[in-house]
Design a protein around this motif. Structure first.
Motif, PDB file in Angstrom:
ATOM      1  N   GLN A 392       0.797  -1.223   0.000  1.00 18.06           N
ATOM      2  CA  GLN A 392       0.000   0.000   0.000  1.00 18.06           C
ATOM      3  C   GLN A 392       0.833   1.278   0.000  1.00 18.06           C
ATOM      4  OE1 GLN A 392      -2.987  -0.080   3.079  1.00 18.06           O
ATOM      5  NE2 GLN A 392      -3.531  -2.209   2.675  1.00 18.06           N
ATOM      6  N   GLU A 393       2.127   1.141   0.126  1.00 16.80           N
ATOM      7  CA  GLU A 393       2.964   2.327   0.263  1.00 16.80           C
ATOM      8  C   GLU A 393       3.976   2.462  -0.867  1.00 16.80           C
ATOM      9  OE1 GLU A 393       3.261   5.016   1.671  1.00 16.80           O
ATOM     10  OE2 GLU A 393       1.995   4.972   3.442  1.00 16.80           O
ATOM     11  N   MET A 394       4.513   3.665  -0.993  1.00 16.72           N
ATOM     12  CA  MET A 394       5.677   3.921  -1.840  1.00 16.72           C
ATOM     13  C   MET A 394       6.909   4.033  -0.948  1.00 16.72           C
ATOM     14  SD  MET A 394       4.775   6.345  -5.043  1.00 16.72           S
ATOM     15  CE  MET A 394       4.031   5.577  -6.483  1.00 16.72           C
ATOM     16  N   PHE A 395       8.075   4.056  -1.581  1.00 16.21           N
ATOM     17  CA  PHE A 395       9.319   4.108  -0.816  1.00 16.21           C
ATOM     18  C   PHE A 395       9.368   5.374   0.028  1.00 16.21           C
ATOM     19  CE2 PHE A 395      10.382   1.406  -4.469  1.00 16.21           C
ATOM     20  CZ  PHE A 395      10.796   0.267  -3.781  1.00 16.21           C
ATOM     21  N   GLY A 396       9.798   5.203   1.295  1.00 15.95           N
ATOM     22  CA  GLY A 396       9.777   6.310   2.247  1.00 15.95           C
ATOM     23  C   GLY A 396      11.145   6.784   2.691  1.00 15.95           C
ATOM     24  N   ALA A 397      12.220   6.256   2.092  1.00 18.89           N
ATOM     25  CA  ALA A 397      13.572   6.668   2.500  1.00 18.89           C
ATOM     26  C   ALA A 397      14.542   6.394   1.368  1.00 18.89           C
ATOM     27  CB  ALA A 397      14.004   5.930   3.764  1.00 18.89           C
ATOM     28  N   ILE A 398      15.698   7.064   1.418  1.00 17.94           N
ATOM     29  CA  ILE A 398      16.805   6.708   0.539  1.00 17.94           C
ATOM     30  C   ILE A 398      17.922   6.148   1.397  1.00 17.94           C
ATOM     31  CG2 ILE A 398      16.214   8.368  -1.245  1.00 17.94           C
ATOM     32  CD1 ILE A 398      18.419  10.169  -0.271  1.00 17.94           C
ATOM     33  N   ALA A 399      18.776   5.340   0.785  1.00 13.58           N
ATOM     34  CA  ALA A 399      19.816   4.647   1.546  1.00 13.58           C
ATOM     35  C   ALA A 399      21.079   4.526   0.713  1.00 13.58           C
ATOM     36  CB  ALA A 399      19.327   3.263   1.969  1.00 13.58           C
ATOM     37  N   CYS A 400      22.180   4.289   1.405  1.00 13.57           N
ATOM     38  CA  CYS A 400      23.472   4.048   0.763  1.00 13.57           C
ATOM     39  C   CYS A 400      24.003   2.713   1.259  1.00 13.57           C
ATOM     40  CB  CYS A 400      24.440   5.172   1.095  1.00 13.57           C
ATOM     41  SG  CYS A 400      26.136   4.863   0.519  1.00 13.57           S
TER      42      CYS A 400
END
Length: 484
Positions: A392-400
């Motif tokens: 139900q959601e879209m991506f909520g963070a960016i990561a390395c």
């Protein structure tokens, strides 16, 4: 613990798609917090579907939305005051212009057929949506869409100049949305698939100005869906997943292109290794079935083997279904894209070993532009926050992801903040420094912002936040173009 949303409450991300995006002219961007780094010199270009409805009718798939380009300029000589500024414009494709004039959908796309009677359906071409990615050339910007030719735009104003053949594309040849650029030679590699009972994988090498210098052709069976590929030192590598198009229902418009694609795991995944000098096939190998939209990077290791990094799905159907649901504002299908490493023998194309690098669902992996096809250390990704229902959601963070230390560093974004693909930008004053840029949609405040992170400190607050004058719907791909 997974927290499931029992209600049909509109998710925060859906507000970004509730209305067609509004263009804006060159506009100075107010700084919300921090300051633009002095070494950040160039432009962030982004592309994505910005219009998902006309006259109360929605598109059939996220891939069908008309493309619009965002350009965000930093420390640019275009404006005398050097303040950050941005412009946002729809790509003025012939299809977009006609549908705007008629105020209704006329053409079919990836996930929808044209309206009207059988003759209308059969004779109406698929619209070039120009909505997937961008490629900055010295004198123009290309809006890329893998089903046809790219559109050319002005680098500053984003005025549409027209369709491009790059001095070598024939009418039936497409140009994919994932070109690979060798940062040393400036050569640009790309591909397109010409469908038929026996399809052709067309491979192109262009010079740094975009002009096609060399073409290769590799026969492939059926009509597969090939979205991306990798450059790895002297090789170009294609993974052909077992998705095939049923030609009759697709070409007679009984089904949309999306609905005519079938998952056939018994075919396995084919691995094609191509010599990038000759554009000739070196080896063709077959392995277990999976699907991938995107690769992170690839390179030749010190022992001569080839490492490939990709986001892998167990099948095609779930990820395609999720993407089809996005325009409705309510998604229900979980799509688990997992980050994998694969090691290949370049002579035979055989997989030596493969394993998951991360267990969390993620997508849109990127690396620094100078490291494409070469050994590298960091991959930047979109990731889901812990505990959410990914159906139900879209991506909520960016990561390395640090490949040397095997560590994942994640941003801490506010609830209902949705980032786009993270883009690495080198610092023009310090080659040991870099920045990660993303465009955020804030579902609480119903606004969009540009966030700049220190690439070496991604879990800290952004070093700068800039306000955009209009909402920018979540899109697909972007690039950083350095100002020289």
């Amino acid at each position: 613990m997974i927290v499931r949303n029992q209600s049909l409450k509109t998710p925060g991300w859906a507000k970004a798609f509730s209305q067609p995006a509004q263009e804006f002219p060159p506009t100075t961007l107010p700084i919300i917090s921090g300051a633009v780094p002095s070494g950040l010199r160039g432009c962030l270009y982004r592309n994505g579907p910005a219009r998902l409805s006309r006259n109360q009718q929605k598109v059939g798939h996220w891939f069908d939305g008309d493309g619009a380009i965002l350009a965000v300029h930093f420390n640019s000589s275009f404006l005398e005051n050097q303040e950050p500024w941005a412009v946002y414009r729809y790509v003025q494709t012939a299809g977009y212009q006609l549908e705007t004039e008629k105020e209704r959908f006329i053409f079919g796309g990836y996930g929808m057929n044209p309206p009207g009677n059988l003759w209308d359906k059969l004779t109406q071409p698929i619209k070039n949506a120009a909505n997937t990615s961008v490629l900055a050339l010295p004198d123009r910007l290309l809006a890329l869409w893998e089903g046809g030719h790219p559109h050319s735009l002005n680098l500053q104003t984003l005025a549409t100049l027209g369709l491009e053949d790059l001095g070598g594309l024939e009418n039936h040849q497409s140009y994919s949305a994932h070109p690979k650029v060798d940062s040393v030679t400036g050569d640009i590699y790309n591909f397109g698939v010409t469908p038929g009972l026996n399809s052709s994988l067309n491979i192109y090498r262009s010079n740094s100005s975009g002009k096609i210098q060399q073409k290769g052709l590799i026969p492939i069976s059926g009509v597969p869906l090939i979205h991306d590929f990798v450059l790895a030192g002297p090789y170009l590598i294609f993974f052909i997943s077992p998705v095939r198009l049923k030609l009759l229902p697709a070409f007679t418009k009984v089904k949309s292109f999306s609905d005519a694609l079938t998952w056939q795991p018994e075919l396995g995944t084919q691995i094609l290794l191509v010599d990038r000098s000759s554009l000739q096939l070196i080896s063709r190998q077959e392995t277990e079935p999976w699907y991938q939209w995107h690769f992170g990077n690839s390179y030749v290791d010190s022992d001569g083997t080839v490492l490939v990094y990709l986001i892998r799905y167990t099948d095609f159907n779930q990820t395609n279904k999720y993407l089809q649901e996005v325009p409705t504002g309510q998604t229900h299908t979980p799509a688990h894209g997992i980050f994998w490493q694969i090691r290949l023998d370049p002579k035979s194309g055989r997989i030596i070993d493969s394993y998951k690098l991360l267990d969390i669902p993620c997508e849109l992996p990127t690396v620094a532009p100078t490291e494409v096809g070469k050994p590298f250390r960091f991959t930047y990704l979109l990731v889901h926050k812990p505990g959410i229902d990914i159906s139900q959601e879209m991506f909520g963070a960016i990561a390395c992801f640090d490949h040397q230390k095997n560590i994942l560093t994640t941003t801490d974004l506010r609830p209902n903040c949705y980032p786009m693909e993270p883009i690495y930008a080198p610092d023009a004053e310090d080659d040991q420094k870099g920045w990660v840029l993303t465009v955020i949609f804030d579902g609480e405040r119903n606004c969009s912002e540009v966030w700049i992170f220190d690439a070496s400190n991604l879990d800290a607050e952004p070093v700068c936040r800039l306000a955009l004058p209009e909402v920018i719907p979540m899109g697909f791909h972007g690039i950083w173009s350095q100002e020289h």
